[in-house]
Write a protein that holds these residues in place. Structure first.
Motif, short mmCIF file in Angstrom:
data_model
loop_
_atom_site.label_atom_id
_atom_site.label_comp_id
_atom_site.label_asym_id
_atom_site.label_seq_id
_atom_site.Cartn_x
_atom_site.Cartn_y
_atom_site.Cartn_z
N UNK A 594 0.81 -1.21 0.00
CA UNK A 594 0.00 0.00 0.00
C UNK A 594 0.84 1.26 0.00
N UNK A 595 2.10 1.15 0.42
CA UNK A 595 2.98 2.32 0.47
C UNK A 595 4.41 1.83 0.66
N UNK A 620 -0.04 -0.25 -4.62
CA UNK A 620 -1.46 -0.04 -4.92
C UNK A 620 -1.93 1.29 -4.36
N UNK A 621 -2.86 1.90 -5.07
CA UNK A 621 -3.46 3.17 -4.65
C UNK A 621 -4.97 3.00 -4.53
N UNK A 622 -5.57 3.84 -3.72
CA UNK A 622 -7.01 3.80 -3.53
C UNK A 622 -7.73 3.91 -4.87
N UNK A 623 -8.66 2.99 -5.12
CA UNK A 623 -9.40 2.96 -6.38
C UNK A 623 -8.89 1.90 -7.35
N UNK A 624 -7.69 1.38 -7.12
CA UNK A 624 -7.17 0.30 -7.98
C UNK A 624 -8.05 -0.94 -7.85
N UNK A 635 -10.89 -4.54 -4.75
CA UNK A 635 -10.83 -3.08 -4.93
C UNK A 635 -10.10 -2.49 -3.74
N UNK A 636 -9.12 -1.64 -4.01
CA UNK A 636 -8.37 -0.98 -2.94
C UNK A 636 -9.20 0.21 -2.45
N UNK A 684 -15.62 7.21 1.60
CA UNK A 684 -15.80 6.80 0.20
C UNK A 684 -16.37 5.39 0.04
N UNK A 685 -16.50 4.64 1.13
CA UNK A 685 -17.01 3.28 1.01
C UNK A 685 -18.53 3.30 1.00
#
Length: 818
Positions: A594-595, A620-624, A635-636, A684-685
C-alpha cells in the motif's frame, strides 16, 4: 491381528467421538457374557469378539485420557516438587526438562502424586538429570494443532504420558537439591556421559555429533541443516534408534558372545537384557520397544526351537503397546516403525521374486529398501510433504557404511574402558568411514530435484494407495475375479474419475482461510485461477518462526506450492515478517504493497528479497482494482492520499484496506486500521459488507460504532493470539459486535476459520470443534453409514451371484459342446 485391529478402531473412534466410559464398560461386559454363552452353545463368536475388542479400545483410551491428576490444577497457582527425569534442551537463555512430579501444594493442601510434566525454565539457571527441584508455576494444558494437518503438540506429549506443561522464570525455582540419584538414574547418566566422552575424544566434531545422535537417539546433537540433509535423502531413520539399530546391536552381541564360547542360554539372556537396558537408557522410544519385543521373541523362539511368525509377532508387539498407551498410535515414530516393518516382512519376498533368478545380498537389500519406500510413501507425504527421489540409491550405498560405523562405535565404547590405544585406532577407522558417508551425502545433495514436494493426502487417498500396492504385488488377487467383473469395476472407477473431474472444472467457489498464526494476520484466498495471501503473519516476541513452523507447512499440506500474489497491509512484524521466508521456500509471482517505507527494516528486507528472487512489487493506490478470477475482484479502498501524506499517522492507519467482491457478496479486509483509518474509509465506502476482518485484532482503538453501522456486516473474523499481552480482543469491542447482531469467529478459540462462498450460499467452518457425541453421530450419520454398509453388502452379493452365474453358463456351454 484379529485382536489388534478392532482395538485400533476403538482408539480412533474415542478420539473423535465422545462416548460415556461407563456405558462402554457395561456394553463390554454384556458382549463378554454373550461370547461365553455362545461358546457354551458351540456358536461362532467372531463378530462379537471383534466388537468386544473394539469396545476395549474405546475403554482403554477413555481411561487413559482421564488418568491425569495434574490436569485438575490447570490455570491455578501451584507449588510442585519432583525429579528431573530427562533434559530435553539447554541453552544460555532457557532449558526444557521432563519433571516427574511426586508432590504438589495447592492453597496449603499437600498431595502425593506420580506424573510427568514438561517444565520450561527461562533464565540462566540450569538443572541436571536427577535433580530434585521445587518450583512455583501455573500449569497449562498443551494445545493441539489449530491449523489442519499441522503438528499436534498435545497428542505428541500424550504419547509420553504427559498431560500438562509449565513455563517459569528461573527465580520461580524455590529449591534444587543435588540428592544422590537412584541407581537407574545413575546408570542412565553414566552411560550418556560415557558415550559423549568417548565420541568427543576419538572422533572429529561432526562425526562425534552424528554418532551421539544415533547411539543416544537424540537429534538435538545435530543442527537443522544436517537433519534436513538426512531427511531429503530418505535417511532420517538412521537418526532415530529403530529396528535397524536394535538388529545390529543384538546380532553383534549374539555373534560376539558365541565367538567367546558363552553358553547359548546365557548368550541370549544377556542379549535380551542388554537391549532392554539400552531401551531404558535412551528413553524407551516406541520404535525401540517394538523392535525389542520382536527381537526378544525371535531370540526366545530360537532358544526354545519354536516356530516364529514375523507378522503375528509384529501385531503382538502392537497389541501390547496400545494396551500400555493407546495414544502411541498417533505418534509419527510409532506409525513409521510399524508400517515400515510390516512392509519389509510382507513385501520383501514378493519383490525378491521379481529379480528371480538373481539372489544376492545386494538384491535382498534392494528388495528391503524398496519395500520400505513403497510402504512409507503416503505417510512421508502426509507428514513431511516430501518424497526423496534418490532414497533407494542413498540407502543402498550409505546404510551398509552406517551399519559398520555403528558396530565399530560400540566396540570403541567398550575398548575405551581399558585401552585408549585400541579405542583410538578404531576411532581412526570410524572417522574415515563417516567422512566417506558425509562426502556421499554432499554428493547426493548436488543432484537437482532431490525431493518431490506433495500435498498431504487424505485418509481415503492413503487407503486407495495401499489397495493399489496390494493389487500390484498380488496380495489382493483380482486376477481370480471374473474378467467381466474386473471390467465392470474398472469402468465404474473411470466413471467416478470423470464425474469428479467435471465437478472440479465446474467448481466456482471461493475460500477465504483465516490461518491461525497467533498474534498476527494471514488470510489465504483460494480462487479458481490461483492462490493469494493477505499478510503472512510473523512472531513479534521470541524465536518461534511463524513462517517456518506454521505458514509454509500449512500451504504445503494443502498442496499450494505457488502464490499468485501476496498483499501486505503494513510493515508490522505480525503481518509481514514471514514474507522473506515464504519467498525463499515457495514461488511468489507478485507482491502488492500500500505504500513504501524507506528505512523500515522489514520493508527493506522484503524489497531486497524480492529483488534477489525477481518478484515484482506493485504499489497499490485507492481505487485500484485487481481481478483474481472471473467472479472475484479486489478493490483498494484505503489508505487515501491524505493519510499517506500525513506523517503523523501511525503505521496501523496506513494499512492497505481491500474490498473483495464475489458475485453479490463483499468481504472487507481492514489490516490494523484504527480511528483515523476507519473515518477515512467511511468517506468513500458506499457498499454494505457481508463479512468483515475485524480491524487490529479487536483492539479498543478500532471497530467504531460508525464503522459497524455503516458497513452492516453479518459476520466478523478476529485473527488474534491466545493470552496475548495486548488484551486483544477488548471486551468493549466484543460487546459492540454483539449489540449489532454480528457473529464473531476468533482464531484464538477456533483455530483456522474457513469461509466458503458459492454463488448463492456461504458456510463457515472452524477447525477446532468439540468432539461429536455418539448420539449426534447416530442421529445425523447413522443413515449414511447404514446406506453405505447396505451398498457394500448388495454389491458383494451381486458380484458373487454374477460370478456363480458365469460359472454355470460355462458349464452349459461345455455340455453343449460335448
Amino acid at each position: 491381528i484379529y485382536f489388534t485391529i478392532p482395538i485400533l478402531f476403538g482408539i480412533v473412534f474415542y478420539y473423535f467421538i465422545e462416548i460415556n466410559i461407563f456405558i462402554t464398560l457395561i456394553l463390554l461386559v454384556l458382549f463378554l457374557i454373550v461370547n461365553l454363552i455362545r461358546l457354551k452353545l458351540n456358536l461362532t463368536i467372531k463378530i462379537n469378539l471383534f466388537i468386544s475388542f473394539f469396545l476395549l479400545g474405546i475403554l482403554l483410551t477413555g481411561l487413559k485420557s482421564n488418568s491425569s491428576q495434574l490436569i485438575e490444577y490447570v490455570d491455578m497457582p501451584i507449588e510442585l516438587k519432583g525429579v528431573v527425569k530427562d533434559v530435553k534442551t539447554i541453552s544460555e537463555e532457557e532449558g526444557r526438562y521432563i519433571i516427574l512430579v511426586h508432590s504438589i501444594n495447592h492453597n496449603g493442601t499437600y498431595k502425593n502424586i506420580s506424573e510427568k510434566t514438561i517444565l520450561k525454565v527461562i533464565g540462566e539457571k540450569q538443572l541436571t538429570l536427577g535433580d530434585e527441584v521445587g518450583f512455583k508455576a501455573i500449569l497449562k494444558e498443551p494445545l493441539p494443532n489449530t491449523n489442519p494437518k499441522l503438528f499436534n503438540y498435545k497428542l505428541s506429549l500424550l504419547t509420553e504420558n504427559i498431560y500438562t506443561t509449565a513455563t517459569i522464570k528461573d527465580y520461580s525455582i524455590t529449591t534444587v537439591e543435588k540428592v544422590k540419584p537412584s541407581l537407574p538414574f545413575r546408570l542412565k547418566e553414566g552411560f550418556t556421559n560415557k558415550v559423549e566422552r568417548t565420541f568427543d575424544s576419538y572422533l572429529v566434531e561432526d562425526n562425534s555429533s552424528l554418532m551421539k545422535a544415533i547411539v543416544l537417539g537424540n537429534d538435538s546433537y545435530l543442527d537443522g541443516e544436517n537433519i534436513n540433509q538426512f531427511r531429503d535423502l530418505g535417511l532420517a531413520h538412521i537418526l532415530a534408534v529403530s529396528g535397524l539399530h536394535i538388529g545390529i546391536l543384538a546380532g553383534f552381541l549374539v555373534s560376539l558372545m558365541a565367538y567367546l564360547g558363552i553358553n547359548r542360554k546365557i548368550n541370549i539372556g544377556l542379549t535380551i537384557a542388554i537391549i532392554w537396558f539400552y531401551a531404558y537408557i535412551i528413553g524407551s522410544p516406541s520404535s525401540v520397544l517394538r523392535a525389542n519385543i520382536m527381537f526378544s521373541l525371535l531370540l526366545l523362539s530360537e532358544l526354545l526351537r519354536e516356530p516364529y511368525d514375523s507378522i503375528n509377532t509384529l501385531f503382538f508387539a502392537l497389541f501390547l503397546m496400545i494396551i500400555i498407551n493407546p495414544f502411541w498410535i498417533f505418534g509419527i515414530g510409532f506409525q513409521l516403525s510399524f508400517i515400515a516393518t510390516f512392509f519389509i516382512i510382507y513385501l520383501t519376498p514378493k519383490i525378491s521374486e521379481i529379480f528371480y533368478p538373481y539372489d544376492s545380498k545386494i538384491i535382498k537389500s534392494l528388495a528391503g529398501i524398496l519395500s520400505v519406500q513403497f510402504g512409507l510413501l503416503p505417510i512421508q507425504a502426509y507428514y513431511f510433504n516430501r518424497i526423496p527421489l534418490i532414497a533407494v540409491v542413498a540407502n543402498l550405498i550409505l546404510v551398509p557404511l552406517f551399519s559398520i560405523c555403528l558396530i565399530l562405535s560400540m566396540v570403541m565404547i567398550l575398548f575405551s574402558c581399558f585401552s585408549r590405544l585400541a579405542a583410538s585406532s578404531i576411532g581412526l577407522i570410524v572417522n574415515f568411514l563417516l567422512n566417506i558417508q558425509f562426502y556421499g551425502i554432499e554428493l547426493f545433495n548436488y543432484f537437482p530435484y532431490l525431493t518431490l514436494r506433495l500435498s498431504s493426502p487424505s485418509i481415503m487417498e492413503i487407503f486407495i494407495y495401499y489397495i493399489f500396492i496390494f493389487i500390484l504385488f498380488d496380495v489382493l488377487k483380482i486376477r481370480n475375479l471374473n474378467k467381466r467383473v474386473t471390467k465392470a469395476i474398472i469402468f465404474y472407477l473411470l466413471f467416478l474419475i470423470i464425474i469428479n473431474s467435471f465437478a472440479i472444472s465446474l467448481n466456482q467457489r471461493l475460500d477465504a482461510n483465516f490461518i491461525d498464526v497467533g498474534q498476527g494476520d494471514s488470510i489465504l484466498l483460494n480462487t479458481k485461477e490461483g492462490n493469494y495471501l493477505i499478510d503472512t503473519g510473523g512472531n513479534i516476541f521470541g524465536n518461534f518462526d511463524i513462517g517456518e513452523n506454521i505458514l509454509i507447512p500449512y500451504l504445503e499440506k494443502m498442496g499450494i506450492f505457488k502464490i499468485k500474489g501476496v498483499f501486505i497491509t503494513h510493515y508490522d512484524a505480525d503481518h509481514c515478517k514471514s514474507l522473506p521466508y515464504l519467498m525463499d521456500n515457495m514461488e511468489v509471482e507478485n507482491i502488492y504493497l500500500g505504500y513504501e517505507r524507506e528505512g523500515n527494516e522489514l520493508y527493506e528486507k522484503i524489497k531486497g528479497k524480492a529483488l534477489s528472487k525477481n518478484v515484482p512489487i506493485s504499489i497499490l493506490r485507492k481505487g485500484d482494482k485487481l481481478r483474481l478470477d472471473n467472479n472475484t475482484n479486489v478493490i483498494v479502498v484505503g489508505p487515501d492520499e491524505e493519510l499517506l501524506r500525513n506523517s503523523k499517522n501511525n503505521e496501523n492507519n496506513l494499512s492497505l484496506v481491500l474490498l473483495l467482491n464475489y458475485y453479490d457478496k463483499n468481504i472487507l479486509f481492514t489490516g490494523d486500521i484504527e480511528k483515523a483509518g476507519e473515518q477515512s474509509l467511511l468517506k468513500s465506502l458506499n457498499a454494505n459488507v457481508d463479512f468483515l476482518k475485524v480491524p487490529h485484532h479487536g483492539s479498543k482503538t478500532s471497530s467504531s460504532i460508525e464503522l459497524l453501522e455503516s458497513t452492516k456486516p453479518k459476520v466478523g473474523f478476529i485473527s488474534v493470539g491466545r493470552n496475548n499481552s495486548f488484551g486483544h480482543p477488548h471486551i468493549e469491542v466484543i460487546n459492540r459486535y454483539e449489540d449489532n447482531s454480528i457473529d464473531l469467529y476468533r482464531t484464538d478459540q477456533l483455530g483456522l476459520i474457513n469461509l466458503n462462498l458459492d454463488r448463492t450460499n456461504y458456510k463457515i467452518t472452524p477447525f477446532i470443534k468439540e468432539r461429536l457425541s455418539i448420539i449426534y453421530v447416530m442421529k445425523y450419520y447413522g443413515l449414511i453409514i447404514s446406506c453405505f454398509i447396505v451398498y457394500i453388502i448388495i454389491s458383494y452379493i451381486m458380484i458373487k451371484y454374477f460370478a456363480l452365474l458365469m460359472k454355470e453358463m460355462e458349464k452349459v456351454e461345455l455340455q453343449g459342446i460335448y
